[in-house]
Design a protein around this motif. Structure first.
Motif, mmCIF file in Angstrom:
data_model
loop_
_atom_site.group_PDB
_atom_site.id
_atom_site.type_symbol
_atom_site.label_atom_id
_atom_site.label_comp_id
_atom_site.label_asym_id
_atom_site.label_seq_id
_atom_site.Cartn_x
_atom_site.Cartn_y
_atom_site.Cartn_z
ATOM 1 N N LYS A 156 -20.624 -59.408 -47.127
ATOM 2 C CA LYS A 156 -20.374 -60.744 -47.657
ATOM 3 C C LYS A 156 -20.713 -61.827 -46.631
ATOM 4 N N LYS A 157 -20.723 -61.479 -45.355
ATOM 5 C CA LYS A 157 -21.034 -62.437 -44.298
ATOM 6 C C LYS A 157 -22.521 -62.797 -44.282
ATOM 7 N N TYR A 158 -23.323 -62.028 -45.000
ATOM 8 C CA TYR A 158 -24.762 -62.259 -45.031
ATOM 9 C C TYR A 158 -25.163 -62.847 -46.377
ATOM 10 N N GLU A 159 -26.333 -63.438 -46.409
ATOM 11 C CA GLU A 159 -26.868 -63.980 -47.652
ATOM 12 C C GLU A 159 -27.531 -62.850 -48.424
ATOM 13 N N LEU A 160 -26.913 -62.426 -49.520
ATOM 14 C CA LEU A 160 -27.457 -61.343 -50.327
ATOM 15 C C LEU A 160 -28.111 -61.903 -51.579
ATOM 16 N N ASP A 161 -29.345 -61.484 -51.837
ATOM 17 C CA ASP A 161 -29.950 -61.873 -53.103
ATOM 18 C C ASP A 161 -29.518 -60.887 -54.183
ATOM 19 N N ILE A 162 -29.878 -61.152 -55.413
ATOM 20 C CA ILE A 162 -29.428 -60.328 -56.536
ATOM 21 C C ILE A 162 -29.968 -58.906 -56.435
ATOM 22 N N GLY A 163 -31.183 -58.764 -55.880
ATOM 23 C CA GLY A 163 -31.765 -57.432 -55.736
ATOM 24 C C GLY A 163 -30.979 -56.568 -54.764
ATOM 25 N N MET A 164 -30.548 -57.176 -53.660
ATOM 26 C CA MET A 164 -29.754 -56.439 -52.678
ATOM 27 C C MET A 164 -28.402 -56.044 -53.251
ATOM 28 N N ALA A 165 -27.802 -56.938 -53.996
ATOM 29 C CA ALA A 165 -26.497 -56.650 -54.606
ATOM 30 C C ALA A 165 -26.601 -55.515 -55.616
ATOM 31 N N LEU A 166 -27.655 -55.553 -56.446
ATOM 32 C CA LEU A 166 -27.848 -54.481 -57.425
ATOM 33 C C LEU A 166 -28.155 -53.160 -56.732
ATOM 34 N N GLY A 167 -28.895 -53.215 -55.644
ATOM 35 C CA GLY A 167 -29.201 -52.006 -54.888
ATOM 36 C C GLY A 167 -27.953 -51.377 -54.296
ATOM 37 N N LEU A 168 -27.011 -52.228 -53.866
ATOM 38 C CA LEU A 168 -25.762 -51.733 -53.312
ATOM 39 C C LEU A 168 -24.985 -50.937 -54.353
ATOM 40 N N PHE A 169 -24.904 -51.480 -55.570
ATOM 41 C CA PHE A 169 -24.171 -50.784 -56.616
ATOM 42 C C PHE A 169 -24.948 -49.564 -57.121
ATOM 43 N N ALA A 170 -26.260 -49.581 -56.989
ATOM 44 C CA ALA A 170 -27.043 -48.409 -57.375
ATOM 45 C C ALA A 170 -26.723 -47.229 -56.455
ATOM 46 N N ILE A 171 -26.425 -47.523 -55.178
ATOM 47 C CA ILE A 171 -26.048 -46.453 -54.249
ATOM 48 C C ILE A 171 -24.786 -45.761 -54.735
ATOM 49 N N PHE A 172 -23.806 -46.572 -55.170
ATOM 50 C CA PHE A 172 -22.568 -45.988 -55.672
ATOM 51 C C PHE A 172 -22.811 -45.227 -56.976
ATOM 52 N N GLY A 173 -23.779 -45.684 -57.747
ATOM 53 C CA GLY A 173 -24.051 -45.055 -59.039
ATOM 54 C C GLY A 173 -24.644 -43.666 -58.920
ATOM 55 N N ILE A 174 -25.303 -43.366 -57.803
ATOM 56 C CA ILE A 174 -25.943 -42.058 -57.661
ATOM 57 C C ILE A 174 -25.106 -41.086 -56.831
ATOM 58 N N ILE A 175 -23.873 -41.494 -56.484
ATOM 59 C CA ILE A 175 -22.999 -40.587 -55.738
ATOM 60 C C ILE A 175 -22.692 -39.361 -56.592
ATOM 61 N N ARG A 176 -22.965 -38.195 -56.049
ATOM 62 C CA ARG A 176 -22.643 -36.962 -56.762
ATOM 63 C C ARG A 176 -22.123 -35.932 -55.773
ATOM 64 N N TYR A 177 -21.173 -35.150 -56.205
ATOM 65 C CA TYR A 177 -20.680 -34.039 -55.402
ATOM 66 C C TYR A 177 -21.280 -32.768 -55.993
ATOM 67 N N ARG A 178 -22.260 -32.199 -55.303
ATOM 68 C CA ARG A 178 -23.037 -31.112 -55.877
ATOM 69 C C ARG A 178 -22.299 -29.777 -55.814
ATOM 70 N N THR A 179 -21.270 -29.684 -54.983
ATOM 71 C CA THR A 179 -20.556 -28.413 -54.902
ATOM 72 C C THR A 179 -19.705 -28.182 -56.140
ATOM 73 N N ASP A 180 -18.933 -29.168 -56.546
ATOM 74 C CA ASP A 180 -18.071 -29.061 -57.712
ATOM 75 C C ASP A 180 -18.305 -30.266 -58.611
ATOM 76 N N PRO A 181 -18.497 -30.040 -59.908
ATOM 77 C CA PRO A 181 -18.634 -31.183 -60.813
ATOM 78 C C PRO A 181 -17.302 -31.922 -60.931
ATOM 79 N N ILE A 182 -17.372 -33.240 -61.013
ATOM 80 C CA ILE A 182 -16.162 -34.055 -61.109
ATOM 81 C C ILE A 182 -15.848 -34.293 -62.577
ATOM 82 N N ALA A 183 -14.594 -34.065 -62.925
ATOM 83 C CA ALA A 183 -14.171 -34.297 -64.301
ATOM 84 C C ALA A 183 -14.228 -35.786 -64.629
ATOM 85 N N ILE A 184 -14.258 -36.082 -65.935
ATOM 86 C CA ILE A 184 -14.407 -37.469 -66.378
ATOM 87 C C ILE A 184 -13.263 -38.330 -65.857
ATOM 88 N N LYS A 185 -12.050 -37.823 -65.918
ATOM 89 C CA LYS A 185 -10.901 -38.614 -65.464
ATOM 90 C C LYS A 185 -10.987 -38.907 -63.975
#
Length: 200
Positions: A63-92
């Motif tokens: 937040k201390k830096y000037e983020l454009d919309i592309g950088m902000a969307l890229g940040l959330f895309a990182i969270f969107g691709i988080i996967r635990y390949r050893t065990d599938p995570i239940a929906i809850k």
């Protein structure tokens, strides 16, 4: 006063600590007293707390830096691709993961246009909604357990009653539903998922 062109201290430190305290108060309630009381799974407590803490400080720092919309969307895309390949995570569990990340992002990225009353109000609304859904709307929490079953003749649809009676006798649980998964005819075993209520 600075060192190597980096300030040693500024007023944002107090903001960070105060917001972190608010964040942790609501996270402890959501993770420890809502999620854990219904699921009794200790393995996700560490994951939820550490991800939320890292996300909070990551977002507060960015937040201390000037983020454009592309950088902000890229940040959330990182969270969107988080996967635990050893065990599938239940929906809850995945939903709670999204909740703790979302709460940490709200508490860290709020600016001068958002008052502390709005920040605390947003946290209260999330916590209250989870409380109502977990404690009021769904009073009985349904659990699942996977079982490797060897009496493969009982998995036929017309022998469903025999299958349920046998599993209830062996597990000592009152089973609501049975789902037959992978079947291995070479070893004469089947992977069965049973659904039962956590009466305790």
């Amino acid at each position: 006063m600075d060192f190597l062109n980096i300030p040693l201290f500024d007023d944002d430190f107090y903001k960070m600590i105060f917001r972190f305290i608010i964040n942790m108060v609501f996270l402890i309630y959501i993770i420890r007293y809502l999620y854990y009381e219904t699921s009794k799974r200790k393995d996700y407590l560490f994951t939820y707390f550490m991800i939320s803490i890292i996300v909070f400080f990551l977002c507060f720092t960015l937040k201390k830096y000037e983020l454009d919309i592309g950088m902000a969307l890229g940040l959330f895309a990182i969270f969107g691709i988080i996967r635990y390949r050893t065990d599938p995570i239940a929906i809850k569990e995945m939903t709670y993961l999204f909740v703790v990340i979302g709460v940490s992002v709200i508490n860290s990225l709020a600016n001068k246009k958002m008052s502390y009353a709005e920040i605390i109000g947003a946290n209260l609304i999330v916590a209250t909604s989870l409380t109502i859904i977990e404690r009021v709307m769904f009073l009985r929490h349904e659990l699942t357990k996977e079982i490797i079953y060897e009496k493969i003749e009982n998995i036929k649809p017309d022998r469903n009653n025999e299958l349920m009676s046998d599993l209830e006798l062996r597990t000592g649980l009152k089973i609501n539903k049975i789902k037959v998964g992978k079947v291995d005819f070479l070893k004469d075993v089947a992977l069965i998922t049973i659904y039962y209520y956590n009466e305790k």
